[in-house]
Each structure stands twice: as structure tokens, then as C-alpha cells.
Design a protein around this motif. Structure first.
Motif, PDB file in Angstrom:
ATOM      1  N   GLN A  53       0.817  -1.214   0.000  1.00  0.00           N
ATOM      2  CA  GLN A  53       0.000   0.000   0.000  1.00  0.00           C
ATOM      3  C   GLN A  53       0.849   1.262   0.000  1.00  0.00           C
ATOM      4  OE1 GLN A  53      -2.240  -0.885   3.563  1.00  0.00           O
ATOM      5  NE2 GLN A  53      -4.077  -1.456   2.391  1.00  0.00           N
ATOM      6  N   ALA A  54       2.015   1.220   0.649  1.00  0.00           N
ATOM      7  CA  ALA A  54       2.847   2.420   0.769  1.00  0.00           C
ATOM      8  C   ALA A  54       3.713   2.660  -0.463  1.00  0.00           C
ATOM      9  CB  ALA A  54       3.730   2.309   2.010  1.00  0.00           C
ATOM     10  N   ARG A  55       4.141   1.599  -1.137  1.00  0.00           N
ATOM     11  CA  ARG A  55       5.088   1.730  -2.238  1.00  0.00           C
ATOM     12  C   ARG A  55       4.495   2.608  -3.349  1.00  0.00           C
ATOM     13  NH1 ARG A  55       5.869  -3.320  -3.108  1.00  0.00           N
ATOM     14  NH2 ARG A  55       7.448  -3.529  -1.473  1.00  0.00           N
ATOM     15  N   GLY A  56       5.272   3.661  -3.760  1.00  0.00           N
ATOM     16  CA  GLY A  56       4.837   4.583  -4.817  1.00  0.00           C
ATOM     17  C   GLY A  56       4.023   5.753  -4.308  1.00  0.00           C
ATOM     18  N   ARG A  57       3.658   5.755  -3.016  1.00  0.00           N
ATOM     19  CA  ARG A  57       2.910   6.866  -2.439  1.00  0.00           C
ATOM     20  C   ARG A  57       3.843   7.731  -1.606  1.00  0.00           C
ATOM     21  NH1 ARG A  57      -1.838   4.276   0.809  1.00  0.00           N
ATOM     22  NH2 ARG A  57      -2.518   6.484   0.951  1.00  0.00           N
ATOM     23  N   SER A  58       3.461   9.000  -1.438  1.00  0.00           N
ATOM     24  CA  SER A  58       4.309   9.933  -0.701  1.00  0.00           C
ATOM     25  C   SER A  58       4.102   9.775   0.791  1.00  0.00           C
ATOM     26  CB  SER A  58       3.986  11.370  -1.114  1.00  0.00           C
ATOM     27  OG  SER A  58       2.669  11.710  -0.684  1.00  0.00           O
ATOM     28  N   VAL A  59       5.067  10.340   1.544  1.00  0.00           N
ATOM     29  CA  VAL A  59       4.959  10.323   2.992  1.00  0.00           C
ATOM     30  C   VAL A  59       3.720  11.093   3.430  1.00  0.00           C
ATOM     31  CG1 VAL A  59       6.091  10.978   5.145  1.00  0.00           C
ATOM     32  CG2 VAL A  59       7.451  10.082   3.255  1.00  0.00           C
ATOM     33  N   ALA A  60       3.416  12.177   2.690  1.00  0.00           N
ATOM     34  CA  ALA A  60       2.231  12.975   3.037  1.00  0.00           C
ATOM     35  C   ALA A  60       0.958  12.149   2.902  1.00  0.00           C
ATOM     36  CB  ALA A  60       2.160  14.209   2.144  1.00  0.00           C
ATOM     37  N   GLU A  61       0.930  11.214   1.937  1.00  0.00           N
ATOM     38  CA  GLU A  61      -0.256  10.392   1.752  1.00  0.00           C
ATOM     39  C   GLU A  61      -0.329   9.256   2.773  1.00  0.00           C
ATOM     40  OE1 GLU A  61      -1.196  10.420  -2.956  1.00  0.00           O
ATOM     41  OE2 GLU A  61       0.730   9.530  -2.386  1.00  0.00           O
ATOM     42  N   VAL A  62       0.824   8.683   3.090  1.00  0.00           N
ATOM     43  CA  VAL A  62       0.848   7.546   3.999  1.00  0.00           C
ATOM     44  C   VAL A  62       0.729   7.996   5.458  1.00  0.00           C
ATOM     45  CG1 VAL A  62       2.238   5.598   4.824  1.00  0.00           C
ATOM     46  CG2 VAL A  62       2.162   6.128   2.386  1.00  0.00           C
ATOM     47  N   LEU A  63       1.409   9.120   5.798  1.00  0.00           N
ATOM     48  CA  LEU A  63       1.414   9.609   7.183  1.00  0.00           C
ATOM     49  C   LEU A  63       0.938  11.063   7.204  1.00  0.00           C
ATOM     50  CD1 LEU A  63       4.926   8.194   8.260  1.00  0.00           C
ATOM     51  CD2 LEU A  63       2.688   7.125   8.602  1.00  0.00           C
ATOM     52  N   PRO A  64      -0.325  11.294   6.906  1.00  0.00           N
ATOM     53  CA  PRO A  64      -0.807  12.688   6.791  1.00  0.00           C
ATOM     54  C   PRO A  64      -0.688  13.469   8.092  1.00  0.00           C
ATOM     55  CG  PRO A  64      -2.650  11.133   6.794  1.00  0.00           C
ATOM     56  CD  PRO A  64      -1.413  10.313   6.662  1.00  0.00           C
ATOM     57  N   GLU A  65      -0.904  12.838   9.246  1.00  0.00           N
ATOM     58  CA  GLU A  65      -0.833  13.561  10.516  1.00  0.00           C
ATOM     59  C   GLU A  65       0.608  13.873  10.902  1.00  0.00           C
ATOM     60  OE1 GLU A  65      -3.480  14.633  11.917  1.00  0.00           O
ATOM     61  OE2 GLU A  65      -4.876  13.579  10.593  1.00  0.00           O
ATOM     62  N   ALA A  66       1.534  12.997  10.502  1.00  0.00           N
ATOM     63  CA  ALA A  66       2.933  13.176  10.901  1.00  0.00           C
ATOM     64  C   ALA A  66       3.730  14.013   9.904  1.00  0.00           C
ATOM     65  CB  ALA A  66       3.597  11.812  11.063  1.00  0.00           C
ATOM     66  N   PHE A  67       3.249  14.152   8.665  1.00  0.00           N
ATOM     67  CA  PHE A  67       4.055  14.786   7.615  1.00  0.00           C
ATOM     68  C   PHE A  67       4.473  16.213   7.952  1.00  0.00           C
ATOM     69  CE2 PHE A  67       4.537  16.981   3.479  1.00  0.00           C
ATOM     70  CZ  PHE A  67       5.643  16.264   3.020  1.00  0.00           C
ATOM     71  N   PRO A  68       3.596  17.059   8.511  1.00  0.00           N
ATOM     72  CA  PRO A  68       4.064  18.430   8.836  1.00  0.00           C
ATOM     73  C   PRO A  68       5.259  18.442   9.768  1.00  0.00           C
ATOM     74  CG  PRO A  68       1.668  18.313   8.924  1.00  0.00           C
ATOM     75  CD  PRO A  68       2.163  16.901   8.774  1.00  0.00           C
ATOM     76  N   THR A  69       5.377  17.469  10.647  1.00  0.00           N
ATOM     77  CA  THR A  69       6.518  17.419  11.565  1.00  0.00           C
ATOM     78  C   THR A  69       7.760  16.860  10.872  1.00  0.00           C
ATOM     79  OG1 THR A  69       4.992  17.064  13.421  1.00  0.00           O
ATOM     80  CG2 THR A  69       7.298  16.492  13.785  1.00  0.00           C
ATOM     81  N   LEU A  70       7.568  15.892   9.956  1.00  0.00           N
ATOM     82  CA  LEU A  70       8.707  15.218   9.328  1.00  0.00           C
ATOM     83  C   LEU A  70       9.239  15.972   8.107  1.00  0.00           C
ATOM     84  CD1 LEU A  70       7.359  11.537   9.430  1.00  0.00           C
ATOM     85  CD2 LEU A  70       8.858  12.685  11.077  1.00  0.00           C
ATOM     86  N   GLU A  71       8.388  16.733   7.431  1.00  0.00           N
ATOM     87  CA  GLU A  71       8.795  17.344   6.137  1.00  0.00           C
ATOM     88  C   GLU A  71      10.026  18.229   6.248  1.00  0.00           C
ATOM     89  OE1 GLU A  71       6.866  19.781   2.362  1.00  0.00           O
ATOM     90  OE2 GLU A  71       5.936  19.988   4.362  1.00  0.00           O
ATOM     91  N   PRO A  72      10.139  19.141   7.267  1.00  0.00           N
ATOM     92  CA  PRO A  72      11.356  19.997   7.309  1.00  0.00           C
ATOM     93  C   PRO A  72      12.641  19.185   7.388  1.00  0.00           C
ATOM     94  CG  PRO A  72       9.659  20.850   8.784  1.00  0.00           C
ATOM     95  CD  PRO A  72       9.180  19.513   8.320  1.00  0.00           C
ATOM     96  N   ARG A  73      12.620  18.109   8.136  1.00  0.00           N
ATOM     97  CA  ARG A  73      13.825  17.295   8.266  1.00  0.00           C
ATOM     98  C   ARG A  73      14.129  16.576   6.949  1.00  0.00           C
ATOM     99  NH1 ARG A  73      11.378  17.253  13.314  1.00  0.00           N
ATOM    100  NH2 ARG A  73      12.798  17.488  15.107  1.00  0.00           N
ATOM    101  N   LEU A  74      13.105  16.065   6.282  1.00  0.00           N
ATOM    102  CA  LEU A  74      13.320  15.385   5.010  1.00  0.00           C
ATOM    103  C   LEU A  74      13.831  16.350   3.950  1.00  0.00           C
ATOM    104  CD1 LEU A  74      10.100  13.136   4.995  1.00  0.00           C
ATOM    105  CD2 LEU A  74      12.461  12.352   5.251  1.00  0.00           C
TER     106      LEU A  74
END
Length: 602
Positions: A53-74
Motif C-alpha cells: 500500500q505504501a510503495r509509490g505513495r508519498s509520505v504525506a499520503e501515507v502519514l498525513p498527521e505526521a508529515f508536517p513534523t517530518l517534512e522539514p527534516r526530510l
């Protein structure tokens, strides 16, 4: 060039193996669009989203609640090539919605041959999930320890060399020792076996056999608290790992002292039983016999052991007995107890003996053993023959008595008939009434000796013969009355004390109907009904469509002898009388049947 291709192929295979391995650390590879190129099972489980389910999808799609916290580091890794190692963050993932989980992660840049950042390698551990798993593991271990300590059975764990590494509470408390007194010692050197050098040597051998993959089992006498002894059913079994290798040994035991004591009691009862007892193995041979069986057949116990049980059966019954034994051995559990069978046995000297044989399966035996019980019934058969002869004599005597009583009553009836020829009309009527009463009593004795039952008779057939006798008598005098009888052929058994007064009562009532209900030769109907109530009471009802009783006439009050007899007969039967108002005459009476235990019939 060839070596470089091989190295690159090996590297690709190694990466695939790394991501497929069941590691405790989550791994993922993200491209520059922060899409999952690949992730391992651990990270998929942490996230709560499968690898497919995760392969080919973005982190924002897989982890929508966590993405705002993880995006700056990525983005820092992608844009600046920074290495972010072992940072901690609290985020919400789909596996635990509405709950923050603590993570420890590292984001590392993945560079191409020219040094450009192509993506991000993610290493992550869900610390909260690990803590939860560790807590569950500790709880599971504590629960397992609690379960083991609550067991009455003795359970332990040995390493492959036979050293005791674990023991539950039961064997420690039974021996009055502490865990530290025995843990870390070779099993055969522990307290339980220290009283018997031969037993210790056997345990060393048992450990070697269990290391070889064999399960060992035996009853052992072990040392317990205050130097007491206990008999246990001991088992030592190998414990294998996933590769099938024996890595540990598991000793277990239960207290069978009661069983051993029961076996001793069984042996005592077995030996002292007055009947012959024997255990028969699946081949039909005697494996255990008692003294009574040996004495009955004229052998010693040693001479009987191993002998075919068929040797104890006479030639005439041997083939039948062998077939029954084979059938029983094929399915001994199918019958709790075979029917006792009369067999002619054969003693050691060849003489016959009358015996009765019963077969019982032995459910606790590993092999289908059969316990046979043999009783000498010669004396009983002789006593039964004497009883049967005496009973036959008494039956013949009773038949003769009833037959003679019937004949004597018939003679009295004949004498009354002769006497009536020389009497006036009134006296003739009285003598004929008396004659009918005597014939009713004679019929009772006739039925008793005809049916060979001298204690009771069926009321239905008795009423039919009695009423037919009366009907024929009055029919010969020119009376045309239809008689109907409703009574069961079986189920209304009355004893001799009830039969005579009942017959006389029916005789008086019917005689009264025939004589008075239909005057001047008129025709009519008489209906006699007999039934049994749920309270085991006989209901008799006589009804006619004649002229009815004169006003004021009641049983016991009329001028005729018959009506005066009715209350006396009712008292003998303990009957209740009921007289119904017309038209015609309808009289009912009810009396109890004899108790079941006295009559012998339901």
C-alpha cells in the motif's frame, strides 16, 4: 567491467535481502518526491500501512498527521545533503490513530555517482511500540511464571547438558527447598534424587537419551520434605529449536502415590476375591490370575499364566467362546459390561464345571486387556432346579385346588337347580339367584387355573365371560336384551380378594337389569363400562334404557337380597357408589387397584 557488474548485482541483492529481512529497525528508501520506493516489514508494521500500500505513495499520503513534523527534516536532507542521526520525534501514525508515538530516527542522504542527492534512507524505531512490546513480554513471562507456579505438577527446564535452569514452585515446596538450592546444578545431583545412587545414574542416562531426541518416562521414588518419599510419574522430553536441534530438556512429573496405593489395594482385592478373576491380553492369553480362579480349575497360578483362556472352556463351548472373545477384544470400549454367559468350563483334570463368565474392558490399559470374572454356578443351578421342581409342584397343586373349588361350586349350583324344581315360584326365583351367584364365584376360579396366574386376573376378559353367562341364562327365558361391554383386554388386573366381590356386585346389578328393567318381555340395551383412572382406580358403570328404579329405592334399602348385598360387597372392595337419576338406571362404583408391588404388574 565484468567484476563491477557482479559487485553491483551483489549490492542490489544485498539491499533486497536487507529490506526483506525481519529486523527490529524500520527501513525505507524515499525518492526526491518523498515517495516510498521500498520499505521493510518492520516500518510497515510501525506505520500501520502495508509495504504494497505504501510503495509509490508519498509520505504525506501515507502519514498525513505526521508529515508536517517530518517534512522539514526530510527537505533538509534532500536540499542540503544533511545527515540527521538519532533524533527523537513524537508523531501520530495510522497504526495508533489519535495517539502520539515516540520515535527515534535517522535520515541519511542517498547520493548518485555524481554526488547529487537522489533520495533519503530512513531508519526508524517506534520507541513507544517497543516499550509496549517489552511490557507485554514481561507480563507474558510473569503470567507464564504464575501459571507454572500454580500447577500442581512438577515442571522444570534443563540445558542440553542436564543442568537445571528453571523449576516451578510445586517441586520446591514439596521438597521444602529454595530455588537457589538446586538451580545451576546437574539435575541428578539435586535434592530430589540424593537418596539413591542408582537413581542418579539412571537420570544421567535419561539426560543423554533425551539429548538424542528421545522422550523418557518412568515411575520414580523421590525424596521430599523431611526426608519423606513420594512416587511420581516422571517424564523427560527434548525441546527443539526451529532448526530441529535439541536445545533444552523439560522434566515434568505428577504425584502418583495414590495410584500406586490404589494398585496395591486392587492387587489385594484381586487376590482375595471369592470369584475367579483374570486379565486376558489381546492374544487371548491369561496375563494375571487370582487364587480363586486357579483353585476353581485345579491349577496353580503359575501354571495358568500365559495359557490361552480357551483351555478353560469345554469342547462344546470353545468355538463360541473364542468368537465372542475376539469380537470383544476388537472393540472393548463399545460395551461397559458384556452380558454374563453360562459356559461349561473344563478343569485341569478334564472334568466339567458349570461357570458363569462376565467380560469387562480395562480402560486404563495401553493394550486392550479384558478382565474376566468367573463364578462357579453348579450349586446355584442345583438349587434353582430344586426350586423349579417345588414351584412346579405347587403350581400343579394350586391348579388342582382352583379346579376342584370350581367343580364343587358347580355341583352346588346344580344342586340348587335340582332343588328349585320342587319349589314354588318365589322359592325357584331365589334359588336361581343363588345359583347365579355361585356360578359367578366358580367362574373366578376357572379363569385362575386356566391362566396359570393364581394371584390376579384381567378384569376385562373376566367381565365379558361373566356377563355373557348371565345374558345367555336370561336369553333362554325369552328375554331380548342387547348387551354391550367396553373394557380393556389388558391393564385392569385385580387380585383374588377383589375378583369375587366384584363379580358378585356385577352379577347383582346385571341380574336386576334383566329381571326388572324390561318388564313384559320388552327389549332394551344394557351397557357395562370398565376403565382405569390415572390414580389407579377401577371405574365400573352399568347403564340401561329400561323403566328405571322405583322411587325411593337405593342399594341396601330394597327388598331383594341382591340390593341388600351391594353395600356389603362395596365395603369389601372399598368402593364408592354413585346412583344417577334416569332415564333408565345408571349406577357407577369405583375401587382402588392393588398396589404395584403386591400385584407385580404396572
Amino acid at each position: 567491467m565484468h567484476e563491477a557488474e557482479e559487485a553491483e548485482s551483489l549490492l542490489d541483492a544485498g539491499l533486497r535481502a536487507l529490506f526483506a529481512a525481519d529486523l527490529p529497525v524500520g527501513l525505507a528508501l524515499l525518492d526526491r518526491e518523498l515517495r516510498y520506493v521500498v520499505l521493510n516489514p518492520a516500518l510497515a508494521a510501525f506505520n500501520g500501512v502495508s509495504s504494497e500500500q505504501a510503495r509509490g505513495r508519498s509520505v504525506a499520503e501515507v502519514l498525513p498527521e505526521a508529515f508536517p513534523t517530518l517534512e522539514p527534516r526530510l527537505r533538509a536532507v534532500l536540499d542540503e545533503g544533511a545527515e540527521l542521526r538519532n533524533f527523537q520525534v513524537q508523531i501520530e501514525v495510522p497504526s495508533r490513530p489519535g495517539e502520539l508515538s515516540e520515535w527515534e530516527a535517522s535520515y541519511l542522504p542517498v547520493r548518485g555517482a555524481d554526488g547529487a542527492v537522489l533520495g533519503v534512507l530512513v531508519q526508524a524505531v517506534n520507541v513507544t511500540a517497543q516499550r509496549r512490546a517489552d511490557h507485554a513480554m514481561r507480563r507474558s513471562e510473569a503470567h507464564l511464571r504464575q501459571v507454572l507456579d500454580s500447577l500442581f505438577a512438577f515442571v522444570g527446564v534443563l540445558d542440553a547438558d542436564g543442568v537445571l535452569v528453571e523449576a516451578n514452585r510445586a517441586p520446591l515446596e514439596a521438597a521444602g527447598i529454595r530455588a537457589e538450592d538446586v538451580l545451576g546444578k546437574p539435575f541428578w545431583d539435586t535434592y530430589w534424587w540424593s537418596h539413591d545412587a542408582e537413581l542418579q545414574a539412571w537420570l544421567r542416562e535419561a539426560v543423554q537419551r533425551a539429548r538424542g531426541g528421545e522422550s523418557v518416562r518412568r515411575d520414580l521414588l523421590v525424596r521430599m520434605k523431611d526426608d519423606s518419599r513420594m512416587t511420581i510419574d516422571f517424564m523427560l522430553a527434548p525441546l527443539r529449536n526451529e532448526a530441529g536441534e535439541v536445545v533444552q530438556l523439560v522434566p515434568s512429573a505428577i504425584d502418583v502415590s495414590d495410584r500406586v496405593s490404589s494398585e496395591a489395594r486392587f492387587r489385594s482385592v484381586f487376590e482375595t476375591a471369592p470369584d475367579g478373576l483374570a486379565l486376558v491380553d489381546p492374544q487371548g492369553r491369561l496375563s494375571l490370575v487370582n487364587r480363586s480362579l486357579a483353585r476353581l480349575f485345579g491349577y496353580t497360578e503359575a501354571e495358568l499364566l500365559g495359557r490361552p483362556v480357551a483351555d478353560l472352556v469345554g469342547e462344546g463351548d470353545r468355538a463360541r467362546h473364542e468368537g465372542l472373545m475376539r469380537s470383544f477384544l476388537r472393540a472393548p470400549e463399545a460395551r461397559a459390561m458384556a452380558g454374563k454367559r453360562h459356559v461349561v468350563g473344563r478343569r485341569g483334570d478334564g472334568s466339567p464345571v458349570q461357570i458363569e463368565v462376565a467380560l469387562n474392558p480395562v480402560p486404563s490399559a495401553e493394550d486392550p486387556l479384558v478382565l474376566i470374572t468367573v463364578s462357579d454356578i453348579g450349586e446355584r443351578l442345583r438349587a434353582q432346579a430344586q426350586i423349579q421342581a417345588a414351584l412346579h409342584e405347587k403350581t400343579v397343586l394350586l391348579q388342582e385346588v382352583h379346579h376342584r373349588v370350581k367343580n364343587n361350586l358347580q355341583i352346588i349350583a346344580s344342586l340348587l337347580s335340582l332343588q328349585s324344581r320342587h319349589a314354588d315360584a318365589g322359592t325357584q326365583a331365589a334359588l336361581r339367584d343363588s345359583q347365579r351367584r355361585v356360578m359367578a364365584m366358580a367362574l373366578t376360579h376357572q379363569l385362575l387355573y386356566e391362566l396359570n396366574d393364581f394371584s390376579a386376573l384381567e378384569l376385562g376378559p373376566y367381565l365379558r365371560r361373566l356377563t355373557q353367562l348371565l345374558h345367555d341364562t336370561f336369553a333362554r327365558q325369552g328375554q331380548s336384551v342387547e348387551l354391550r361391554i367396553d373394557a380393556p383386554e389388558q391393564g385392569l388386573r385385580i387380585d383374588l380378594q377383589q375378583a369375587v366381590p366384584c363379580a358378585l356386585m356385577v352379577n347383582e346389578l346385571l341380574t336386576n337389569c334383566f329381571k326388572h328393567a324390561f318388564p313384559d318381555g320388552r327389549g332394551g340395551r344394557v351397557h357395562l363400562r370398565a376403565a382405569c383412572t390415572p390414580q389407579r382406580r377401577v371405574q365400573l358403570e352399568l347403564q340401561d334404557n329400561g323403566v328405571g328404579l322405583p322411587p325411593g329405592v337405593r342399594p341396601g334399602q330394597g327388598g331383594s337380597l341382591g340390593f341388600q348385598l351391594l353395600p356389603l360387597l362395596a365395603d369389601q372392595l372399598e368402593a364408592e357408589f354413585t346412583l344417577f337419576e334416569g332415564p333408565g338406571t345408571r349406577i357407577a362404583f369405583e375401587f382402588p387397584l392393588p398396589p404395584v408391588e403386591e400385584s407385580g404388574h404396572a
